[in-house]
Enzyme design. Structure first.
Site, PDB file in Angstrom:
ATOM      1  N   LYS A   1      -2.860   6.011   7.110  1.00 59.66           N
ATOM      2  CA  LYS A   1      -3.652   5.567   5.956  1.00 59.66           C
ATOM      3  C   LYS A   1      -5.132   5.869   6.195  1.00 59.66           C
ATOM      4  CE  LYS A   1      -4.740   1.394   3.344  1.00 59.66           C
ATOM      5  NZ  LYS A   1      -4.400  -0.007   3.085  1.00 59.66           N
TER       6      LYS A   1
ATOM      7  N   GLU B   1      -3.919   6.227  18.255  1.00 58.43           N
ATOM      8  CA  GLU B   1      -2.615   6.711  18.729  1.00 58.43           C
ATOM      9  C   GLU B   1      -2.182   7.947  17.927  1.00 58.43           C
ATOM     10  OE1 GLU B   1      -3.321   3.595  17.942  1.00 58.43           O
ATOM     11  OE2 GLU B   1      -2.404   2.167  19.349  1.00 58.43           O
TER      12      GLU B   1
ATOM     13  N   GLY C   1      -0.612  -0.988   4.814  1.00 61.11           N
ATOM     14  CA  GLY C   1       0.177  -0.125   5.698  1.00 61.11           C
ATOM     15  C   GLY C   1       1.628  -0.563   5.789  1.00 61.11           C
ATOM     16  N   ARG C   2       1.853  -1.868   5.983  1.00 60.55           N
ATOM     17  CA  ARG C   2       3.231  -2.350   6.165  1.00 60.55           C
ATOM     18  C   ARG C   2       4.002  -2.440   4.846  1.00 60.55           C
ATOM     19  NH1 ARG C   2      -0.710  -5.829   7.438  1.00 60.55           N
ATOM     20  NH2 ARG C   2      -0.952  -7.767   6.270  1.00 60.55           N
TER      21      ARG C   2
ATOM     22  N   GLU D   1       2.750  -9.335  10.884  1.00 56.38           N
ATOM     23  CA  GLU D   1       1.384  -8.877  10.618  1.00 56.38           C
ATOM     24  C   GLU D   1       0.873  -9.528   9.319  1.00 56.38           C
ATOM     25  OE1 GLU D   1      -0.071  -4.822  12.107  1.00 56.38           O
ATOM     26  OE2 GLU D   1      -0.121  -4.516   9.953  1.00 56.38           O
TER      27      GLU D   1
ATOM     28  N   HIS E   1      26.715 -10.131  22.508  1.00 56.13           N
ATOM     29  CA  HIS E   1      26.946 -10.020  23.953  1.00 56.13           C
ATOM     30  C   HIS E   1      25.641 -10.084  24.727  1.00 56.13           C
ATOM     31  CE1 HIS E   1      31.234  -9.122  23.524  1.00 56.13           C
ATOM     32  NE2 HIS E   1      30.840  -8.632  22.351  1.00 56.13           N
TER      33      HIS E   1
ATOM     34  N   LYS F   1      -7.737  -3.284  20.071  1.00 55.80           N
ATOM     35  CA  LYS F   1      -8.100  -1.868  19.876  1.00 55.80           C
ATOM     36  C   LYS F   1      -9.494  -1.607  20.441  1.00 55.80           C
ATOM     37  CE  LYS F   1      -5.831  -1.040  15.401  1.00 55.80           C
ATOM     38  NZ  LYS F   1      -6.057  -0.655  14.012  1.00 55.80           N
TER      39      LYS F   1
HETATM   40  O1  LIG Z   1      -1.810   4.187   8.834  1.00 56.39           O
HETATM   41  P1  LIG Z   1      -2.864   3.914   9.839  1.00 56.39           P
HETATM   42  O2  LIG Z   1      -4.234   3.814   9.224  1.00 56.39           O
HETATM   43  O3  LIG Z   1      -2.844   4.944  10.943  1.00 56.39           O
HETATM   44  O4  LIG Z   1      -2.589   2.490  10.475  1.00 56.39           O
HETATM   45  C1  LIG Z   1      -1.439   2.223  11.196  1.00 56.39           C
HETATM   46  C2  LIG Z   1      -1.190   0.756  11.366  1.00 56.39           C
HETATM   47  O5  LIG Z   1      -2.251   0.131  12.068  1.00 56.39           O
HETATM   48  C3  LIG Z   1      -2.479  -1.175  11.552  1.00 56.39           C
HETATM   49  O6  LIG Z   1      -3.679  -1.153  10.856  1.00 56.39           O
HETATM   50  C4  LIG Z   1      -2.601  -2.196  12.630  1.00 56.39           C
HETATM   51  O7  LIG Z   1      -1.467  -2.257  13.424  1.00 56.39           O
HETATM   52  C5  LIG Z   1      -1.312  -1.417  10.602  1.00 56.39           C
HETATM   53  O8  LIG Z   1      -1.571  -2.358   9.632  1.00 56.39           O
HETATM   54  C6  LIG Z   1      -1.062  -0.045  10.095  1.00 56.39           C
HETATM   55  O9  LIG Z   1       0.207   0.028   9.514  1.00 56.39           O
END
Ligand SMILES: O=P(O)(O)OC[C@H]1O[C@](O)(CO)[C@@H](O)[C@@H]1O
Length: 566
Positions: free
Chosen positions: A225, A231, A289-290, A375, A406, A530
């Site tokens: 987003k 990452e 995002g979620r 979240e 199990h 972060k």
């Molecule tokens: O889509 P992006 O901006 O890379 O963010 C990834 C994720 O990081 C967060 O901002 C934090 O974990 C989530 O809400 C989001 O889904």
């Protein structure tokens, strides 16, 4: 657009703006507490014995979902009092405010309009005065065209070969949804294409996704987003290097354009990364995002499913949205499931909630729900910043049955924790399951039904003794029961059913957040870690001095460096 719907029943804080009456000061909350005391140690065995119509009455059918909530520790009175609480906290008003595009995400001053992502063409939903539905369908069309080209093998890579492997790079909401849905809907996917979902900044994740891949036939979908998530950008940068190396190309040619597409709200960052913005699929800041896998974030999924089946999934979402928006509280499934969680967390001291799908294809469903729920509702301040004085979101956990049986079911049956659970199952196996394996489906579902029964009704000491069990073993072999479950049964795990299920949980989370008076749509809690990781990283790689590092972390950093031979 307007600010959020005013909250009801205010008290004057003496500092100007009136604040919402705290949840636990409400008479409806107190009434639930008194009811809980009256109910005492009521057992599901008694609740069923006292009411022969309970099993028939405590079910709801919505779309393709049949929901049996009779094995919950509630009576008609409990449910009535919970609905009164929902009315007092004006859940329906906040729902309507969300659906019409009010900025109910107050800390980010944003609308929350994921329901617009699955609105049919022609619906009108405005964000700040602009109808967003045409934008949604324009992007869906572009996604469909792209998916068609990859699926028909018309999309060609740099060397002229068609794409074989699609690698989705994203994390959190830009990974969990598409990865979960791809897994859930595998029988509906193009089996001639290979899909990988890379999220972890641990280089092994990307390594495993590429170990047997051919750069000439690999396509990367970089989903973020913000397009700044460390990452994702780290993995995407490494993937770009792998591709250019593998093709023997330099940046600047057409290799990136033919092997990289982006999904984002951030055009400048996509451009800066070197992806042609004609290969960018947009979404908008009013999609959390979620809550985004039914937006362009689902691009990899659409390539797997094809546009028709992706649209069927969206129609499933929309079906549940319409139900949530219109059904009266007593027949509204998200209201019901949300209020059950409020009851268990607030009055029966439940700290966690298990989601146990009896479907191997649903192996990533609970992990997806973890982000959706935790979240969203892992918050300890109210919408106006005052601390909450009540439990908010539970720890959500679970894995597919029968494997869980199990592993941790021992604790569910005989431990000291109180863990309400959802049992999910499908009457018919996957459409392409070989006939020779079909009979196993009855065994799988028998386990689901048996677990619901055992958890609810247990086995008394008397019943155990009657079986001739030696007296000293009777306590060990007794099952107290009274562990509540909700069973959700559908005909088959199809794209539409998955959409219905996800929307159900989205709205359940909403209902709970509304009652608890928290903002379910921000996620400030992920920021601190972060920021600290950014500060600590130079200490690991270069031995840089990090001012203010605590003694424990400083010593771990030192040990790490020595283990790395630095
Ligand atoms: O889509 P992006 O901006 O890379 O963010 C990834 C994720 O990081 C967060 O901002 C934090 O974990 C989530 O809400 C989001 O889904």
């Amino acid at each position: 657009m307007s600010a959020s719907t005013p909250l009801p029943r205010t008290e004057d804080t003496g500092e100007g703006a009136p604040a919402a009456l705290p949840l636990d000061h409400r008479e409806e909350w107190t009434a639930l507490g008194a009811h809980r005391a009256r109910l005492g140690p009521a057992h599901l065995r008694e609740l069923f014995a006292d009411d022969p119509s309970r099993a028939a009455r405590y079910t709801l059918d919505v779309g393709d979902l049949h929901v049996d909530y009779s094995k919950n520790l509630v009576t008609d009175e409990t449910l009535g009092l919970l609905r009164e609480l929902a009315a007092a906290t004006r859940v329906a008003d906040l729902r309507d405010a969300m659906l019409r595009g009010d900025h109910i995400n107050v800390t980010e001053d944003r609308a929350v309009l994921h329901t617009a992502l699955r609105a049919p063409r022609g619906a009108v939903i405005e964000n700040d005065g602009r109808d967003v539905v045409p934008d949604v369908h324009r992007v869906l069309e572009r996604m469909g065209d792209f998916a068609d080209r990859v699926r028909s093998r018309e999309w060609r890579g740099h060397t002229g070969l068609p794409v074989r492997r699609i690698v989705n790079i994203g994390i959190g909401g830009s990974d969990l949804g598409p990865a979960m849905a791809y897994e859930a809907l595998r029988p509906y996917t193009d089996r001639g294409l290979e899909f990988r979902f890379v999220s972890n900044v641990d280089g092994t994740d990307l390594h495993e996704a590429l170990i047997d891949a051919d750069p000439a036939t690999t396509l990367f979908v970089v989903a973020s987003k913000t397009f700044t998530t460390v990452e994702t950008i780290t993995n995407a940068t490494a993937a770009r290097g792998w591709l250019l190396d593998g093709l023997g190309e330099k940046p600047g040619g057409d290799a990136i354009a033919k092997h990289f597409v982006a999904v984002s709200t951030n055009t400048p960052e996509v451009e800066a990364f070197g992806i042609d913005t004609r290969n960018m699929f947009e979404f908008w800041d009013w999609v959390g995002g979620r809550y985004s896998y039914d937006s362009a974030i689902g691009l990899s999924l659409m390539v797997a499913l094809g546009r028709e089946q992706f649209l069927e999934m969206l129609a499933g979402f929309h079906l549940m949205d319409t139900h949530f928006a219109t059904a009266p509280a007593e027949r509204n499934l998200p209201f019901l499931l949300g209020l059950l969680g409020v009851w268990y967390g607030g009055f029966l001291d439940a700290h966690s909630h298990a989601v146990l799908p009896y479907s191997h294809y649903m192996s990533k469903f609970t992990a997806y729900l973890q982000q959706l729920d935790m979240e969203s509702n892992g918050k300890s301040v109210q919408r106006d910043g005052r601390p909450v004085g009540w439990q908010t979101g539970p720890v959500v956990w679970g894995t597919p049955g029968t494997n869980g049986q199990h592993a941790y079911f021992q604790l569910l049956h005989q431990g000291t924790r109180f863990v309400p659970a959802d049992l999910l199952g499908f009457a018919n196996p996957a459409p392409d399951l070989p006939v020779s394996l079909e009979s196993q489906h009855d065994l799988l579902m028998a386990n689901l039904f048996a677990q619901g029964q055992a958890l609810a009704f247990g086995k008394t000491a008397e019943e155990v003794a009657d079986e001739g069990v030696p007296a000293e073993l009777v306590p060990h072999r007794t099952f107290a029961g009274n562990h509540p479950t909700t069973t959700i049964l559908a005909d088959r795990l199809s794209p539409s059913v998955l959409g219905q299920l996800v929307a159900l949980y989205e709205h359940k989370v909403f209902v709970q957040g509304a009652v608890w008076n928290i903002n379910s749509f921000d996620q400030w809690g992920v920021q601190l870690g972060k920021v600290l990781a950014k500060r600590v990283e130079p200490a690991l790689s270069e031995g840089a001095d990090v001012p203010g590092l605590d003694a424990s972390t400083a010593s771990l950093v030192e040990r790490y460096r020595s283990l790395r031979g630095r």
